[in-house]
Scaffold this active site. Structure first.
Site, mmCIF file in Angstrom:
data_model
loop_
_atom_site.group_PDB
_atom_site.id
_atom_site.type_symbol
_atom_site.label_atom_id
_atom_site.label_comp_id
_atom_site.label_asym_id
_atom_site.label_seq_id
_atom_site.Cartn_x
_atom_site.Cartn_y
_atom_site.Cartn_z
ATOM 1 C CG ASP A 76 -1.863 1.195 1.243
ATOM 2 O OD1 ASP A 76 -1.478 2.279 0.759
ATOM 3 O OD2 ASP A 76 -2.988 1.046 1.747
ATOM 4 C CE LYS A 102 -3.604 9.686 3.261
ATOM 5 N NZ LYS A 102 -4.073 10.744 4.180
ATOM 6 N NE ARG A 250 -1.697 11.758 9.061
ATOM 7 C CZ ARG A 250 -2.351 10.938 8.234
ATOM 8 N NH1 ARG A 250 -1.983 9.663 8.119
ATOM 9 N NH2 ARG A 250 -3.385 11.367 7.551
#
Lengths: 275, 275
Positions: A76, A102, A250
């Site tokens: 992944d 992303k 994050r």
């Protein structure tokens, strides 16, 4: 075998696939995979970068270990594609999946992608066949005959609007080498860590992302008490990261869009919020 | 059991599901379904409207027959949702799927939908579980616990741009009753048939869509030699339909957007192309 630290959906899908095909699913942390492989291992699903900690796993050596056990390696790439060199062909990866929203900057809900090793493509058997993966897509035949090559991984009509936005997002890559992007990514994350050390009062956050470049993706995860509320205040001030249960802040660094001044400001605002 | 005249992807997916679960797939034309049902029938997948001929199948009586055999009735509504009353709740349909890019006007690649009968929702077991169908979507739990209700049919991040376009497309429905839409749909297709009979030279086309209102969706399919080339010429002149192998011209009528003048022009242009 599935990465025990996997992004949850991967694990749920692996469990569902195992149940439908009568296989047993075994969750194993990536570092313990080589020791856990055996004759009965059919396939191993691993995340290239841990979505929570930002740890980069060693794709070449793990893939080699999986192959040595006679199993397929499935990676992944959601948190690595577009941020660092992956080398699927070079390292003989069998199958890979990932998102484009992303580090490929396609935005929320942007299309996913599928990689099938060249010599496996004509044996790839999709559980989701559709008209768009048929050898003759507009033939509308009652019998399914998969197309040659990787396009047999398609299903039906793709979401055209998202594909168009992604096409535009991918244009920034024209003429860009991924090694250059990786170099800037590491410089950005190094600089962020320096700024955090300099600005944030001692003991308020602890970095859970590895310091070693070879073990770092393009994010920094900081453990912090009350991380949910802290992230809300950061976002209010324009520093947009994620909160991950139970106590992780994050921060993702997209090298083609994020500059050093952004990084310095993010650390400064974090220090102000925690002051 | 699967509709033998089904839109191909439905049949391919049914075959794949049967193979993975060890069931036998049996293709049967909708009119022959009642006679073919038996003790071993688990589920029947039917199309509400035949995508090629435009024939509307009798959902209430077929659903009742399927239930009488102790099986589940699954309907594909791609060619009926937004064009005519369906009555899933009223007729006790178990499961339904469909697209929003035909009569719901979401455009190509617009999101699909899933219907699960209310009392089956908490037993519905999706083969594609994901974070977005989890009881606590942002909990990122390793174990999968499906959400209550129909939202357990979700998977991961939806394609946001397509959802926004669909949201706008659905606004035209505010205050509109589907019975009114159906009445206009039938008037449009009746009028198109009248115009075709009036304008197109005798014997050049043959209607394969049933004349009876109770058996007609919101499309007219005309059999025509060299239909592929004819449709190309129609599209060049702004009359946009589909060509379906081997010899079918397909015209869809979306009552909220298409008017009688459009219909008259389409028939006139068809006559000119065939002259």
């Amino acid at each position: 075998m599935v990465d025990a630290t996997t992004f949850p959906t991967d694990g749920y899908i692996a469990e569902s696939a195992a149940r439908m095909t009568g296989c047993t699913l075994r969750p194993v942390t990536p570092s313990e995979v080589p020791g856990a492989l055996g004759d009965r291992t059919a396939a191993v699903l691993l995340n290239h970068v841990d979505y929570r900690t930002g740890r980069l796993h060693d794709l070449p050596s793990l893939t080699a270990a999986v192959h040595a056990a006679g199993a397929y390696a499935v990676w992944d790439l959601c948190h690595s594609a577009g941020a660092l060199p992956v080398g699927l062909d070079r390292h003989g990866v069998d199958l890979a999946v990932g998102c484009t929203y992303k580090y490929l900057n396609g935005g929320p809900g942007s299309p996913a992608f599928l990689y099938v090793r060249a010599d496996l493509q004509d044996r790839f058997d999709s559980p989701l066949p559709g008209w768009n993966s048929h050898a003759e897509p507009f033939g509308m035949r009652p019998g399914y005959e998969p197309a040659a090559g990787a396009v047999r991984g398609r299903v039906g009509t793709p979401d055209i609007l998202s594909m168009l936005a992604l096409e535009a997002a991918l244009e920034v890559w024209d003429g860009v080498a991924v090694d250059t992007v990786r170099a800037k990514s590491l410089a950005l994350t190094d600089f962020f860590l320096e700024c955090v050390e300099e600005y944030v009062p001692e003991g308020r956050v602890a970095c859970v992302t590895p310091r070693a470049h070879a073990e770092r993706g393009s994010q920094i995860a900081l453990r912090c008490p009350d991380a949910g509320a802290v992230m809300e205040r950061l976002i209010e001030r324009g520093v947009v990261g994620d909160f991950r249960h139970p106590d992780v802040l994050r921060f993702g660094f997209t090298p083609l869009y994020v500059g050093f001044a952004d990084v310095e400001r993010a650390a400064r605002v974090l220090a102000e919020v925690l002051a």
